[in-house]
Design a protein around this motif. Structure first.
Motif, PDB file in Angstrom:
ATOM      1  N   UNK A 149       0.833  -1.209   0.000  1.00 28.99           N
ATOM      2  CA  UNK A 149       0.000   0.000   0.000  1.00 28.99           C
ATOM      3  C   UNK A 149       0.866   1.256   0.000  1.00 28.99           C
ATOM      4  N   UNK A 150       1.904   1.262   0.824  1.00 28.05           N
ATOM      5  CA  UNK A 150       2.807   2.411   0.859  1.00 28.05           C
ATOM      6  C   UNK A 150       3.521   2.583  -0.478  1.00 28.05           C
ATOM      7  N   UNK A 151       3.917   1.465  -1.075  1.00 24.93           N
ATOM      8  CA  UNK A 151       4.592   1.526  -2.372  1.00 24.93           C
ATOM      9  C   UNK A 151       3.669   2.078  -3.445  1.00 24.93           C
ATOM     10  N   UNK A 152       2.430   1.585  -3.476  1.00 20.18           N
ATOM     11  CA  UNK A 152       1.471   2.049  -4.479  1.00 20.18           C
ATOM     12  C   UNK A 152       1.145   3.528  -4.306  1.00 20.18           C
ATOM     13  N   UNK A 153       1.166   4.000  -3.062  1.00 17.94           N
ATOM     14  CA  UNK A 153       0.893   5.412  -2.794  1.00 17.94           C
ATOM     15  C   UNK A 153       2.106   6.307  -3.041  1.00 17.94           C
ATOM     16  N   UNK A 154       3.250   5.699  -3.360  1.00 15.93           N
ATOM     17  CA  UNK A 154       4.464   6.480  -3.557  1.00 15.93           C
ATOM     18  C   UNK A 154       4.998   7.084  -2.272  1.00 15.93           C
ATOM     19  N   UNK A 155       4.698   6.440  -1.141  1.00 11.42           N
ATOM     20  CA  UNK A 155       5.111   6.969   0.158  1.00 11.42           C
ATOM     21  C   UNK A 155       6.596   6.718   0.414  1.00 11.42           C
TER      22      UNK A 155
END
Length: 211
Positions: A149-155
């Motif tokens: 989820x963090x990766x997909x959000x570009x976090x």
């Protein structure tokens, strides 16, 4: 990865997943030295996050932290949430964490949930690496859902999860299936059974248990 490196990754990740305030910023020089001595499997990931800190004001980091971990359910830092949501079963899973901490001689400060990832990492790094690793592995699927989820959000915080994941066993077929199920279905939605644990607080602290 040698045991000393593993616990160093967990301690660094625990601190970096804490709320970024002035005290947090004061730890960064030491963290940079620690991260610089880590093997590339985790050191490069943590190094990417530290590089992000070099160009991001502390106020912006704090706002991003709140927007990411407090306002996005898919980026929840509480490990049992992914499998159990806010259900009675989650209450029992939280007790497992509390029992593991107390068995090692520590208890949480009042009001903190025991499955916050930063808490679990601090416990694994500084108290009982074997028990801490067991808790992380038991919730490997939830960790992976959070990382994705963090990766997909570009976090920027995705790099910290990358480093933690590098210290754990690779997901097997069953584990990958669990990740897909959790990502597709989301956590159960029954909002009961958590009253004894209070509100979500993002500032984990462990202390010695009192007799």
């Amino acid at each position: 990865m040698r045991p000393g490196h593993e616990t160093a990754v967990w301690q660094a990740a625990s601190l970096l997943l804490d709320y970024p305030d002035a005290r947090w910023a004061g730890r960064l020089p030491l963290l940079r030295r620690v991260v610089g001595a880590l093997p590339s499997s985790s050191g490069e990931s943590l190094g990417r996050f530290l590089a992000h800190l070099d160009v991001t004001p502390l106020t912006d980091l704090a706002a991003d932290y709140v927007a990411t971990f407090d306002h996005r359910r898919r980026c929840c830092p509480y490990l049992t949430y992914y499998a159990y949501g806010d259900t009675r079963k989650r209450g029992m899973a939280l007790l497992r964490f509390k029992h593991a901490y107390r068995a090692a001689g520590v208890v949480l400060d009042d009001g903190e949930l025991p499955d916050h990832l930063a808490v679990v990492l601090e416990f694994a790094a500084t108290v009982d690496p074997r028990a801490g690793r067991r808790l992380l592995v038991e919730h490997r699927a939830g960790l992976e859902v959070l990382r994705l989820a963090l990766t997909e959000d570009g976090s920027a915080w995705a790099a910290v999860l990358d480093a933690v994941s590098a210290t754990l066993p690779a997901l097997d077929g069953e584990g990958r299936d669990a990740v897909l199920r959790l990502a597709a279905a989301g956590p159960p939605g029954e909002e009961v059974g958590l009253a004894p644990y209070g509100a979500f607080l993002p500032d984990p602290r462990l202390r010695e248990a009192q007799p």
